[in-house]
Design a protein around this motif. Structure first.
Motif, PDB file in Angstrom:
ATOM      1  N   HIS A 160       0.837  -1.209   0.000  1.00  0.00           N
ATOM      2  CA  HIS A 160       0.000   0.000   0.000  1.00  0.00           C
ATOM      3  C   HIS A 160       0.871   1.259   0.000  1.00  0.00           C
ATOM      4  N   ARG A 161       1.916   1.273   0.819  1.00  0.00           N
ATOM      5  CA  ARG A 161       2.811   2.426   0.840  1.00  0.00           C
ATOM      6  C   ARG A 161       3.483   2.642  -0.509  1.00  0.00           C
ATOM      7  N   GLN A 164       0.936   4.123  -2.839  1.00  0.00           N
ATOM      8  CA  GLN A 164       0.709   5.530  -2.473  1.00  0.00           C
ATOM      9  C   GLN A 164       1.835   6.419  -2.980  1.00  0.00           C
ATOM     10  N   LYS A 166       3.359   6.041  -5.633  1.00  0.00           N
ATOM     11  CA  LYS A 166       3.318   5.980  -7.093  1.00  0.00           C
ATOM     12  C   LYS A 166       4.496   5.188  -7.681  1.00  0.00           C
TER      13      LYS A 166
END
Length: 226
Positions: A160-161, A164, A166
């Motif tokens: 997820h990080r 986030q 990109k």
């Protein structure tokens, strides 16, 4: 497979090559290969569109040993650099990273200080996943958007990080083959004891159905664990 568009690829990971010139981390020497072993791997990979070569850790051997051998064979590779270790003994410096890029190689991030990304606080996570990319982008003068996960240690929070931030492609150490365009890419690390048999098995072998099932199950657990 030679000359064809591959449906799957083998991602190889190189860490260090030849004599060690810095203090290695515990067990790091197991991923350090001799120059002759590295040459064997490159010779086997030459002309194979289904084989991708990557480097982790930003060791000086990336520039001093690997680069001329890649160029000699017309190969390109992706170098995942530790932004916080640049210029340290035995590591690449800023000019070395730029030389790799000028030579046609790709630059990606391996984070800041080789930490386990599953065990980061918020400040460390920003440094490892955001700041490292920013520093490398400044060095090469173009966006650096791919990452190799240290120790291959990830879970759903790490992924997820990365999304986030990109990150456009993330590389693991899960082993086996990968789909060419997949966002999450399994890799196969070169080891100190590699030989012609290992090279043949990794590049051309096909795991048994039970082994493939175990690999898929292990990756699924990593992707969804908290």
């Amino acid at each position: 497979m030679r000359g064809d568009v591959p449906t799957t690829v083998v991602n190889l990971t190189v860490h260090g090559i030849g004599p060690t010139v810095r203090q290695l981390d515990p067990d790091e020497d197991s991923a350090w290969v001799e120059v002759e072993q590295f040459d064997q791997v490159l010779d086997a990979a030459a002309g194979r569109p289904d084989v991708r070569i990557t480097f982790d850790d930003g060791n000086a051997s990336d520039l001093e040993i690997a680069l001329p051998r890649l160029l000699q064979r017309g190969l390109v590779a992706e170098f995942f650099v530790l932004a916080g270790e640049l210029g340290q003994p035995g590591r690449l410096d800023h000019d070395g990273v730029r030389e790799l890029r000028r030579s046609g190689m790709s630059i990606g991030s391996h984070g800041w200080a080789h930490r386990d990304w599953r065990r980061l606080d918020a400040q460390q996570a920003t440094e490892e996943i955001v700041e490292a990319h920013r520093v490398l982008t400044e060095i090469v003068g173009e966006p650096v958007s791919r990452a190799a996960i240290p120790f291959g240690s990830y879970d759903r929070h790490v992924l997820h990080r990365l999304r986030q931030a990109k990150v456009t492609r993330a590389y693991t150490s899960d082993g086996g083959r990968a789909r060419p365009g997949a966002w999450l890419q399994a890799r196969n690390s070169l080891r100190r004891d590699l030989d012609a048999g290992w090279i043949s098995q990794v590049l051309d072998g096909r795991p048994s159905l039970p082994l493939r099932a175990r690999q898929v199950a292990a990756r699924t657990v990593k992707r969804f664990r908290g």
